[in-house]
Structures are given as structure tokens and as C-alpha cells.
Scaffold this motif. Structure first.
Motif, short mmCIF file in Angstrom:
data_model
loop_
_atom_site.label_atom_id
_atom_site.label_comp_id
_atom_site.label_asym_id
_atom_site.label_seq_id
_atom_site.Cartn_x
_atom_site.Cartn_y
_atom_site.Cartn_z
N TYR A 1 -1.40 -0.23 0.03
CA TYR A 1 -2.05 -1.31 -0.71
C TYR A 1 -1.35 -1.61 -2.03
CZ TYR A 1 -6.05 -4.37 -1.57
OH TYR A 1 -6.85 -5.46 -1.76
N VAL A 2 -1.14 -0.61 -2.85
CA VAL A 2 -0.56 -0.82 -4.18
C VAL A 2 0.89 -1.30 -4.06
CG1 VAL A 2 0.05 0.28 -6.37
CG2 VAL A 2 -2.08 0.89 -5.22
N ALA A 3 1.62 -0.75 -3.11
CA ALA A 3 3.03 -1.12 -2.97
C ALA A 3 3.21 -2.59 -2.62
CB ALA A 3 3.68 -0.26 -1.88
N ARG A 4 2.22 -3.20 -1.96
CA ARG A 4 2.35 -4.59 -1.53
C ARG A 4 1.75 -5.60 -2.51
NH1 ARG A 4 0.53 -4.95 4.70
NH2 ARG A 4 0.90 -7.16 4.22
N VAL B 1 -2.95 -13.85 -2.37
CA VAL B 1 -3.35 -13.77 -3.77
C VAL B 1 -4.66 -13.04 -4.00
CG1 VAL B 1 -4.38 -16.10 -3.70
CG2 VAL B 1 -3.68 -15.10 -5.88
N HIS B 2 -5.69 -13.27 -3.19
CA HIS B 2 -6.97 -12.61 -3.44
C HIS B 2 -6.94 -11.14 -3.05
CE1 HIS B 2 -9.90 -16.26 -3.85
NE2 HIS B 2 -8.90 -16.28 -4.69
N ILE B 3 -6.18 -10.79 -2.03
CA ILE B 3 -6.04 -9.38 -1.67
C ILE B 3 -5.29 -8.65 -2.77
CG2 ILE B 3 -5.23 -7.76 0.07
CD1 ILE B 3 -7.33 -9.67 1.11
N ALA B 4 -4.22 -9.23 -3.24
CA ALA B 4 -3.42 -8.60 -4.29
C ALA B 4 -4.20 -8.47 -5.59
CB ALA B 4 -2.15 -9.40 -4.53
N GLY B 5 -5.05 -9.44 -5.87
CA GLY B 5 -5.74 -9.47 -7.15
C GLY B 5 -7.02 -8.67 -7.21
N HIS B 6 -7.39 -8.00 -6.11
CA HIS B 6 -8.64 -7.24 -6.08
C HIS B 6 -8.39 -5.86 -5.47
CE1 HIS B 6 -10.08 -11.38 -6.40
NE2 HIS B 6 -11.22 -10.89 -6.86
N PRO B 7 -9.20 -4.90 -5.83
CA PRO B 7 -9.16 -3.61 -5.12
C PRO B 7 -9.55 -3.81 -3.67
CG PRO B 7 -10.43 -3.46 -7.19
CD PRO B 7 -10.20 -4.92 -6.91
N PRO B 8 -9.38 -2.79 -2.84
CA PRO B 8 -9.57 -2.98 -1.39
C PRO B 8 -11.01 -3.01 -0.92
CG PRO B 8 -8.83 -0.74 -1.86
CD PRO B 8 -8.77 -1.48 -3.15
N GLY B 9 -11.98 -2.88 -1.82
CA GLY B 9 -13.38 -2.92 -1.39
C GLY B 9 -13.76 -4.23 -0.73
N PRO C 1 -2.35 -1.56 -13.51
CA PRO C 1 -1.17 -2.10 -14.20
C PRO C 1 -0.26 -2.93 -13.29
CG PRO C 1 -1.02 0.30 -13.97
CD PRO C 1 -2.41 -0.10 -13.58
N VAL C 2 -0.25 -2.61 -12.00
CA VAL C 2 0.55 -3.39 -11.05
C VAL C 2 -0.07 -4.78 -10.88
CG1 VAL C 2 1.53 -3.46 -8.74
CG2 VAL C 2 1.20 -1.26 -9.89
N VAL C 3 -1.40 -4.82 -10.78
CA VAL C 3 -2.10 -6.09 -10.67
C VAL C 3 -1.90 -6.92 -11.94
CG1 VAL C 3 -4.39 -7.15 -10.57
CG2 VAL C 3 -3.83 -5.28 -9.05
N HIS C 4 -1.95 -6.26 -13.08
CA HIS C 4 -1.75 -6.95 -14.36
C HIS C 4 -0.39 -7.63 -14.38
CE1 HIS C 4 -0.80 -7.31 -18.69
NE2 HIS C 4 -2.11 -7.48 -18.84
N GLN C 5 0.63 -6.94 -13.89
CA GLN C 5 1.97 -7.52 -13.86
C GLN C 5 2.05 -8.69 -12.89
OE1 GLN C 5 4.59 -6.72 -15.93
NE2 GLN C 5 5.39 -8.62 -15.03
N ARG C 6 1.42 -8.55 -11.71
CA ARG C 6 1.45 -9.66 -10.75
C ARG C 6 0.72 -10.88 -11.33
NH1 ARG C 6 0.89 -10.57 -4.29
NH2 ARG C 6 0.31 -12.75 -4.43
#
Length: 460
Positions: free
Chosen positions: A119-122, A133-141, A312-317
Motif C-alpha cells: 500500500y505505502v509503496a504505491r 487519487v482517493h486510494i493514495a490519499g487515504h489509509p486502507p480502511g 509523510p508519503v501521502v503528504h508528499q504526494r
């Protein structure tokens, strides 16, 4: 309320008149397009709106509490569906089927454990197979929720949309139940029509954030049940209050913990949780709720997704995307205009109520006395003042969450859906006004919602 309309007008007019590109689709401050239409659900929306304006307050005062809860759920469901059906049956499922939403990815997942591990790597844009975009911008819940729906055979846009809509209809039930548990049933009854007939219904019925809002509202309800378990023992003869306190605290922890795994911004629900405990004057549920909430986060971490590594990865994206081009000079206040359109212009009255009512109440000179005509004597005045403090504190918590989200610089645009979990708590602030004022606020909310849905095609 006039201030809310002025803010909305400025947010619409300034980009249109100046050509300022604030980088949302077509109709800032909303992510929407100007598409006037008359749809299937419009007559039902108008009929429901007229009925609640005519009889809503009286019904809310006269029904027994259990019947009121049922009526609130049924009417809320009707309001959600009627607004969604302005676009026909496509109004329920089309947006959830969009490529940037969760449902499409949920259909493709065959091994959720493997998905968590990658999840985090992608998340980054640079990954050759990055998430939508919505998958990347949210946790997997959120993805897990829709994955479960798919596995249950509810993976079509229409079926998933109906599930989200039904959950959304429970939001006012949970919020009103929380207010009542904390000792302000009179204000809960006053708030019922306003919470049900909010323009937020436009987004609740068609976005994952509507489901987030339901989890958040029921988390607050469970925490209030836990915090008031001991006091309710003396009132209704509840046995073993400590057992009930622990059970409800665990439920609250699980729900709030899952909220953190639905959206990074829902960490702000901690403000609401603390407020509930302050109002209830009980900190006993806190350790139990914290353990179970952290347990939810820990289970995801043990299976491959660590929230603290992902953020922090989401923040950068986020800053690699369109957010970096959205001017803060506009969105610091444009966000509030978008929220005023989604929660409704009544939030202007709410803010006034929180500020003015708060000052007056805590100086022990209540300016607003909605129950003064029916509550007699010193006991009545004290009861009214206590009830008022409950709704003022909850509404203040709502505004605090909005303020923190706005200054975080992680909410540039799209807050008409992102801030949905905060909207019902904010609206409680309007209940400090008289019933006559509330009726006019309800008229504005209903008309505004119907016009908004009939004139604009929202993006989620």
C-alpha cells in the motif's frame, strides 16, 4: 447567516470576475459544473422539504424518543435518496464507479493482505503502478470497507451507493442520541429537522466520506454511552454500570480507531472525543477507548500498513499533485465558503450562536433561552443553561476541528465532502436560537439544498 451568504458569493464571484484560476472543476469553491436540470427525485425533495418546514418542529417535540429516532432515520433516508435521484438512478452509483474512487480498486483486489503490504509503496506519483487519487490519499480502511461490500455481492455502484446512503441516514440518529445522553434532549429535539435537512445530504449519499461520517457519529455516541453509564444507573436502574462502560468504551475505541484508518484528517476527531468526555465529566472510558483505538491501528500495522510511515508519503504526494497549484490566498477562506455550501448557510448562525451564546452562558447571563417559555422556576433555568452548554461545547468542538483542518494546509478545496464528519456537530450551534428563527433557518437550508442539487453537477 448573511455572513455565510456573503462568503459564498465572494468565493464564487472573485474567480469568475477576475479569471483567477484556483484549480477546481468549473465552479469554485465547489468541485462542480453548472448543469441545471429537473430530475426524478425533485418532487419528492420539494414535498419532504415542505412537510418538515410545516410540521417538523412540532413532530420532533411531541414524539416519544424511540419513535423520533425511527422517524429521523426514515425521513433522512428519504431526503438523501430524493436529492440523489435528481440525477435519476445514476445519481446513486455513478460517482462511486468513477476511476478515482475506491470501488473500482476494491473489485480488483484478490488478496487484501498483499494489498496492505504494498500500500505505502504505491502511494507516490513516481511509482509505475501508483494508486488512484482517493486510494493514495487515504489509509486502507476505506478500501477495506468497499472490498468487503464486493465480497458480499454488493460491489455494483448502485448497491454500494445504497449501503452508503443507508449508513448516511443514521448520522442524525447518532448525533441526536449523543446530545440526549449528555443531558440536552430538549436541544436534540430542536436540532432534529436541521440535522436531517442539511445540503450535506447531496454528498453523503454519493461519497465514501458519507460513510466516514457515520462511523464518526456512532463513535461519539458509543463514547457518550460509556461516559454516562454510571449516572444512568441511578436514573434507570442499570445494573453493572462498569461492564457497560467498558463495553461501550471499547466500541467507541474501535469506531474512532477505524475512522483514523479511513481518513488521515479524522485524527481531528480526538477533539470531539475529548469534548464528549468533558461534557459528561467522566474520564473513565478514555484508557479503554484508547487501547482499542490504538489496537485497530496496530492490527493494520502488523499486516503491512503503518499509519505513521504512510502519512509523510501521502503528504508528499499531496504536494506533488494539484494542491500545490491551488492558491492558499483563496483556499484559506474559500474552504469555509465550500463548507457553508455543503453544510448549509445555517453554519453562519451556528458560529454566531457559539460565540454569543457561549459568552452569555458562561457569564451566567444566558442571552438565548429557548426553553424559558416552558421551563419555570430556578430549576428550569438551571436545566436550560446546562443543556445549552452541552450543545455549545459540541458545536465549538465542531468549529475547532474545522479550524484545525483549514490551517493544516492539507485541505485546499474538496472540503464539501472531506469535512462532512464535522458538519452535524457544527450545526448544533444554531439550536440556541428561538424556534421561529430555527424555522427560517430550516427554510433556507431546504431551499438551498434543492437549488444546489438542481443547478450544479457535483464531482462527488
Amino acid at each position: 447567516m448573511l455572513g455565510a451568504f456573503a462568503l459564498i458569493a465572494a468565493a464564487i464571484a472573485i474567480p469568475a470576475l477576475t479569471g483567477w484560476n484556483v484549480h477546481v472543476r468549473s465552479f469554485p469553491p465547489l468541485h462542480a459544473e453548472w448543469t441545471p436540470r429537473v430530475g426524478l427525485g425533485l418532487p419528492a425533495a420539494v414535498l419532504l422539504g415542505a412537510l418538515v418546514i410545516w410540521r417538523g418542529q412540532r413532530v420532533a417535540k411531541q414524539l416519544t424518543w424511540r419513535r423520533l429516532q425511527i422517524v429521523v432515520f426514515v425521513v433522512a433516508l428519504g431526503w438523501l435518496l430524493s436529492l440523489a435521484l435528481v440525477d435519476g438512478w445514476n445519481g446513486i452509483g455513478t460517482i462511486l464507479n468513477h476511476r478515482y474512487e475506491y470501488l473500482g480498486t476494491a473489485r480488483e483486489v484478490t488478496d487484501f493482505g498483499a494489498t496492505l503490504n504494498e500500500y505505502v509503496a504505491r502511494i507516490p506519483f513516481q511509482h509505475e503502478n501508483n494508486w488512484p487519487v482517493h486510494i493514495a490519499g487515504h489509509p486502507p480502511g476505506a478500501l477495506l470497507f468497499f472490498y468487503v461490500l464486493v465480497r458480499l455481492g454488493l460491489g455494483s455502484g448502485l448497491a454500494a451507493g445504497l449501503v452508503v446512503t443507508v449508513l448516511g441516514a443514521t448520522i442524525p440518529v447518532a448525533v441526536l442520541g449523543t446530545v440526549r445522553l449528555l443531558g440536552a434532549e430538549d436541544f436534540a429535539r430542536k436540532a432534529a429537522p436541521l440535522l436531517v435537512f442539511s445540503p450535506a445530504a447531496i454528498w453523503i449519499a454519493v461519497s465514501g466520506d458519507g460513510m466516514f461520517s457515520a462511523f464518526a457519529a456512532w463513535g461519539a455516541y458509543a463514547l457518550a454511552r460509556s461516559a454516562t453509564a454510571r449516572s444512568r444507573q441511578t436514573k434507570v436502574g442499570i445494573r453493572r454500570p462498569w461492564v457497560r462502560m467498558v463495553v461501550w468504551a471499547a466500541v467507541a475505541g474501535l469506531l474512532f480507531g477505524y475512522c483514523v484508518m479511513l481518513s488521515y484528517g479524522l485524527l481531528l476527531l480526538g477533539v470531539l472525543a475529548v469534548t464528549v468526555l468533558v461534557v459528561a465529566r467522566s474520564w473513565w472510558p478514555l484508557p479503554v477507548a484508547a487501547v482499542f483505538g490504538l489496537g485497530v491501528v496496530g492490527v493494520f500495522a502488523a499486516n503491512g500498513f503503518a499509519w505513521w510511515e504512510a502519512f509523510p508519503v501521502v503528504h508528499q504526494r499531496y504536494w506533488d499533485g494539484i494542491a500545490s497549484r491551488r492558491p492558499p490566498e483563496y483556499w484559506m477562506w474559500g474552504n469555509l465558503a465550500a463548507f457553508a455550501m455543503s453544510a448549509g448557510p445555517a453554519i453562519g448562525a451556528s458560529l454566531m450562536g457559539v460565540v454569543s451564546g457561549g459568552i452569555a452562558t458562561f457569564r451566567k447571563r444566558p442571552r438565548f433561552a429557548p426553553l424559558s417559555a416552558t421551563l419555570q422556576g430556578e430549576a428550569g433555568r438551571k436545566s436550560a443553561g446546562t443543556s445549552m452548554r452541552v450543545v455549545l461545547l459540541l458545536a465549538a468542538a465542531g468549529w475547532m476541528m474545522i479550524a484545525l483542518a483549514d490551517v493544516s494546509n492539507m485541505s485546499r478545496a474538496e472540503v464539501e465532502r472531506i469535512w462532512l464528519p464535522f458538519a452535524p456537530w457544527v450545526l448544533l450551534g444554531a439550536t440556541v436560537f428561538s424556534e421561529r428563527t430555527l424555522r427560517w433557518l430550516l427554510v433556507v437550508q431546504v431551499v438551498f439544498a434543492i437549488l444546489l442539487q438542481s443547478l450544479l453537477q457535483t464531482g462527488w
